[in-house]
Scaffold this motif. Structure first.
Motif, PDB file in Angstrom:
ATOM      1  N   PRO A   3       0.867  -1.185   0.000  1.00 58.30           N
ATOM      2  CA  PRO A   3       0.000   0.000   0.000  1.00 58.30           C
ATOM      3  C   PRO A   3       0.896   1.225   0.000  1.00 58.30           C
ATOM      4  CG  PRO A   3      -0.426  -1.420   1.928  1.00 58.30           C
ATOM      5  CD  PRO A   3       0.836  -1.870   1.301  1.00 58.30           C
ATOM      6  N   ARG A   4       0.562   2.180  -0.846  1.00 56.95           N
ATOM      7  CA  ARG A   4       1.461   3.332  -1.003  1.00 56.95           C
ATOM      8  C   ARG A   4       0.710   4.632  -0.833  1.00 56.95           C
ATOM      9  NH1 ARG A   4       6.106   2.292  -5.317  1.00 56.95           N
ATOM     10  NH2 ARG A   4       6.109   0.014  -5.293  1.00 56.95           N
ATOM     11  N   PRO A   5       1.445   5.680  -0.482  1.00 51.18           N
ATOM     12  CA  PRO A   5       0.812   6.997  -0.474  1.00 51.18           C
ATOM     13  C   PRO A   5       0.418   7.355  -1.899  1.00 51.18           C
ATOM     14  CG  PRO A   5       3.041   7.075   0.473  1.00 51.18           C
ATOM     15  CD  PRO A   5       2.858   5.712  -0.114  1.00 51.18           C
ATOM     16  N   VAL A   6      -0.789   7.867  -2.060  1.00 52.10           N
ATOM     17  CA  VAL A   6      -1.261   8.283  -3.373  1.00 52.10           C
ATOM     18  C   VAL A   6      -1.609   9.766  -3.313  1.00 52.10           C
ATOM     19  CG1 VAL A   6      -3.025   7.998  -5.150  1.00 52.10           C
ATOM     20  CG2 VAL A   6      -2.174   5.999  -3.910  1.00 52.10           C
ATOM     21  N   LEU A  42      -2.262  14.535  -0.711  1.00 50.01           N
ATOM     22  CA  LEU A  42      -2.683  13.146  -0.594  1.00 50.01           C
ATOM     23  C   LEU A  42      -4.195  13.014  -0.669  1.00 50.01           C
ATOM     24  CD1 LEU A  42      -0.278  12.053   2.276  1.00 50.01           C
ATOM     25  CD2 LEU A  42      -0.101  11.529  -0.159  1.00 50.01           C
ATOM     26  N   LEU A  43      -4.627  11.846  -1.102  1.00 51.52           N
ATOM     27  CA  LEU A  43      -6.054  11.539  -1.104  1.00 51.52           C
ATOM     28  C   LEU A  43      -6.571  11.440   0.320  1.00 51.52           C
ATOM     29  CD1 LEU A  43      -5.411  10.633  -4.038  1.00 51.52           C
ATOM     30  CD2 LEU A  43      -7.104   8.837  -3.709  1.00 51.52           C
ATOM     31  N   LEU A  49      -9.998   9.761  -7.021  1.00 55.00           N
ATOM     32  CA  LEU A  49      -8.965  10.620  -7.601  1.00 55.00           C
ATOM     33  C   LEU A  49      -9.572  11.905  -8.144  1.00 55.00           C
ATOM     34  CD1 LEU A  49      -7.009   7.835  -9.460  1.00 55.00           C
ATOM     35  CD2 LEU A  49      -6.144   9.201  -7.556  1.00 55.00           C
ATOM     36  N   SER A  75       5.258   7.482 -10.857  1.00 55.59           N
ATOM     37  CA  SER A  75       5.603   6.736  -9.644  1.00 55.59           C
ATOM     38  C   SER A  75       7.027   7.036  -9.210  1.00 55.59           C
ATOM     39  CB  SER A  75       5.452   5.230  -9.862  1.00 55.59           C
ATOM     40  OG  SER A  75       6.247   4.796 -10.939  1.00 55.59           O
ATOM     41  N   VAL A  83       2.953   7.448  -5.318  1.00 61.91           N
ATOM     42  CA  VAL A  83       2.355   7.486  -6.652  1.00 61.91           C
ATOM     43  C   VAL A  83       1.630   8.815  -6.763  1.00 61.91           C
ATOM     44  CG1 VAL A  83       0.516   6.473  -8.049  1.00 61.91           C
ATOM     45  CG2 VAL A  83       2.152   4.993  -6.857  1.00 61.91           C
ATOM     46  N   VAL A  85      -0.859  11.090  -9.178  1.00 61.58           N
ATOM     47  CA  VAL A  85      -1.750  11.149 -10.332  1.00 61.58           C
ATOM     48  C   VAL A  85      -1.927  12.616 -10.691  1.00 61.58           C
ATOM     49  CG1 VAL A  85      -3.991  10.490 -11.257  1.00 61.58           C
ATOM     50  CG2 VAL A  85      -2.920   9.093  -9.468  1.00 61.58           C
TER      51      VAL A  85
ATOM     52  N   THR B   2      -5.089   6.680   3.940  1.00 65.51           N
ATOM     53  CA  THR B   2      -4.404   7.518   2.958  1.00 65.51           C
ATOM     54  C   THR B   2      -3.395   6.729   2.133  1.00 65.51           C
ATOM     55  OG1 THR B   2      -4.840   9.519   4.194  1.00 65.51           O
ATOM     56  CG2 THR B   2      -3.072   9.589   2.589  1.00 65.51           C
ATOM     57  N   PRO B   3      -2.553   5.884   2.761  1.00 64.16           N
ATOM     58  CA  PRO B   3      -1.792   4.996   1.869  1.00 64.16           C
ATOM     59  C   PRO B   3      -2.763   3.932   1.354  1.00 64.16           C
ATOM     60  CG  PRO B   3      -0.872   5.024   4.105  1.00 64.16           C
ATOM     61  CD  PRO B   3      -2.202   5.680   4.175  1.00 64.16           C
ATOM     62  N   ARG B   4      -2.702   3.675   0.050  1.00 62.50           N
ATOM     63  CA  ARG B   4      -3.698   2.771  -0.534  1.00 62.50           C
ATOM     64  C   ARG B   4      -3.033   1.683  -1.340  1.00 62.50           C
ATOM     65  NH1 ARG B   4      -9.048   5.851  -2.316  1.00 62.50           N
ATOM     66  NH2 ARG B   4      -8.938   7.617  -0.876  1.00 62.50           N
ATOM     67  N   PRO B   5      -3.733   0.554  -1.494  1.00 57.63           N
ATOM     68  CA  PRO B   5      -3.211  -0.467  -2.403  1.00 57.63           C
ATOM     69  C   PRO B   5      -3.172   0.104  -3.814  1.00 57.63           C
ATOM     70  CG  PRO B   5      -5.166  -1.246  -1.194  1.00 57.63           C
ATOM     71  CD  PRO B   5      -5.008   0.204  -0.896  1.00 57.63           C
ATOM     72  N   VAL B   6      -2.069  -0.120  -4.508  1.00 59.23           N
ATOM     73  CA  VAL B   6      -1.932   0.345  -5.890  1.00 59.23           C
ATOM     74  C   VAL B   6      -1.687  -0.869  -6.776  1.00 59.23           C
ATOM     75  CG1 VAL B   6      -0.602   1.733  -7.502  1.00 59.23           C
ATOM     76  CG2 VAL B   6      -1.010   2.578  -5.180  1.00 59.23           C
ATOM     77  N   SER B  48       8.450   0.516  -9.760  1.00 59.07           N
ATOM     78  CA  SER B  48       7.729   1.596 -10.443  1.00 59.07           C
ATOM     79  C   SER B  48       6.526   1.028 -11.176  1.00 59.07           C
ATOM     80  CB  SER B  48       8.645   2.311 -11.437  1.00 59.07           C
ATOM     81  OG  SER B  48       8.830   1.519 -12.590  1.00 59.07           O
ATOM     82  N   LEU B  49       5.623   1.917 -11.565  1.00 60.83           N
ATOM     83  CA  LEU B  49       4.427   1.477 -12.284  1.00 60.83           C
ATOM     84  C   LEU B  49       4.797   0.800 -13.593  1.00 60.83           C
ATOM     85  CD1 LEU B  49       2.321   4.677 -11.662  1.00 60.83           C
ATOM     86  CD2 LEU B  49       1.801   2.393 -10.778  1.00 60.83           C
ATOM     87  N   THR B  73      -5.807   5.966 -14.972  1.00 59.18           N
ATOM     88  CA  THR B  73      -5.773   5.495 -13.591  1.00 59.18           C
ATOM     89  C   THR B  73      -7.158   5.575 -12.987  1.00 59.18           C
ATOM     90  OG1 THR B  73      -3.490   6.183 -13.387  1.00 59.18           O
ATOM     91  CG2 THR B  73      -4.706   5.836 -11.341  1.00 59.18           C
ATOM     92  N   SER B  75      -9.904   4.847  -9.800  1.00 58.18           N
ATOM     93  CA  SER B  75      -9.924   4.715  -8.342  1.00 58.18           C
ATOM     94  C   SER B  75     -11.229   4.127  -7.854  1.00 58.18           C
ATOM     95  CB  SER B  75      -9.707   6.069  -7.674  1.00 58.18           C
ATOM     96  OG  SER B  75     -10.673   6.994  -8.093  1.00 58.18           O
TER      97      SER B  75
END
Lengths: 210, 210
Positions: A3-6, A42-43, A49, A75, A83, A85, B2-6, B48-49, B73, B75
């Motif tokens: 899981p990453r910061p988006v 951040l989201l 998004l 990324s 990541v 967007v 806030t950190p999310r699965p990507v 990376s993506l 992308t 969401s």
DNA sequence: CCAAAAGTGTTGGCTGTACACCCATGT
DNA sequence: ACATGGGTGTACAGCCAACACTTTTGG
């Protein structure tokens, strides 16, 4: 770290002072504290998004009903992990109310001679500019850069600012009118100390492709 | 949250049996266990993506050096939470080695009459198809759908499969040759039981825009 | 009357499209 | 000989680019 910061980034363009401008802010936190960058963040939990991009745009300009489109997802901007967007938006400078923060104010910067920006944001702006130039040729996106009523000369100046080169007046008018994306309002503009101009408005105030 | 699965998703197109096909897999885990979907998966730590998309493509087809481009992308595909970065790729079916798993095998499905897919993946495919059709008109992306050497008739069949309509033979050849994106190899194809065809190859085996 | 911007048509080149027949090969 | 796909040219129409002068207004 799966899981990453988006984050979302927003490239906000306007045309002003005869040139294409982009909205920059001064970062108030590390990393790159005090450097200039694009607005972003951040989201929020549960937020989409698109919603986050709209929120950011509203925060900075007070506008919500403008052209806003997803651009690209990066990324590697901060070197690792996050990541981002990117979105890009087009606003009418005369309708914007820039945020007034205690920290460094956001401000317009001409896309010619950008300063160094945090997180390679120059690359994001370049990419957005390419996309904007392309869309200008096959869509009505300029509707979002002008007030409700405008003269064809104003519209041409807007196109020229984005294309970065002068356009032929007669060919421009012929093309725009034949595309049938604008209609005369019947009113004329007395602004300036010169000959009044016929005013037009876009038939659609939302994206249309030719 | 806030950190999310990507995740990355890959829409892998090929032209085969006279039609445009897309690679689908059968899901072996919840949610949507046993439903068909696009191949995809979560990013690895530090990846990376682009790297993740290349890895996924390689997993499914054994190919790495093909056209691969970020698409969009999303969401909201799984209703909430996860962010999915979609890519699309073009492969030469005769060069692919589909993964052979213990679970349900991946397989080609004609883009006409897709079945119901998990996570609204139909929308992703539609979007990819739009983009592919657009790029066919102003780039050489077809290089990635054909073997190194091919006849102009093969190339035309490929274009027709993507456009979904027949093209005029003389106009097609005139256009392709005048674009100067292919060159004759000097060899001829004796395949088929008919008149041998002049073989061509793409001058550039990487994306070029007209 | 002068400065400044608005408004207005024609021409030539290029590009895209429609269209039909002959040829080489294998069976 | 015939079936199959390979290969070729022309004519018309629509689109885009180049190009210059007149008009209206305010100062």
């Amino acid at each position: 770290m799966t899981p990453r910061p988006v984050a979302v980034l927003v490239v906000i363009f306007t045309v002003s002072a005869g040139g294409l401008q982009v909205l920059l802010i001064r970062r108030s936190a590390e990393p790159f504290k005090d450097a200039l960058s694009l607005p972003g963040g951040l989201l929020n939990p549960g937020e989409s998004l698109q919603d986050a991009a709209v929120r950011k745009l509203d925060d900075e300009t007070g506008l919500t009903d403008v052209f806003l489109e997803q651009l690209y997802t990066f990324s590697d901007l901060d070197g690792r992990g996050a990541v981002a967007v990117a979105y890009f938006a087009l606003v009418d400078v005369s309708a914007t109310h820039l945020a007034r923060r205690r920290e460094w104010l956001p401000g317009w910067c001409p896309v010619q001679n950008l300063p160094d920006l945090a997180f390679h944001n120059e690359d994001v702006i370049d990419y957005a500019l390419q996309r904007l130039r392309a869309k200008l040729d096959y869509s009505n996106v300029a509707y979002s850069l002008l007030p409700e009523e405008f003269s064809l000369s104003q519209l041409q100046r807007t196109y020229e600012a984005i294309a970065g080169r002068p356009l032929d007046k007669r060919n421009f008018r012929k093309r725009i009118l034949s595309l049938d994306i604008v209609e005369p309002t019947g009113r004329v503009a007395s602004e300036g100390r010169h000959r009044p101009a016929q005013l037009y408005r876009f038939r659609e105030r939302k994206p249309v492709v030719f």
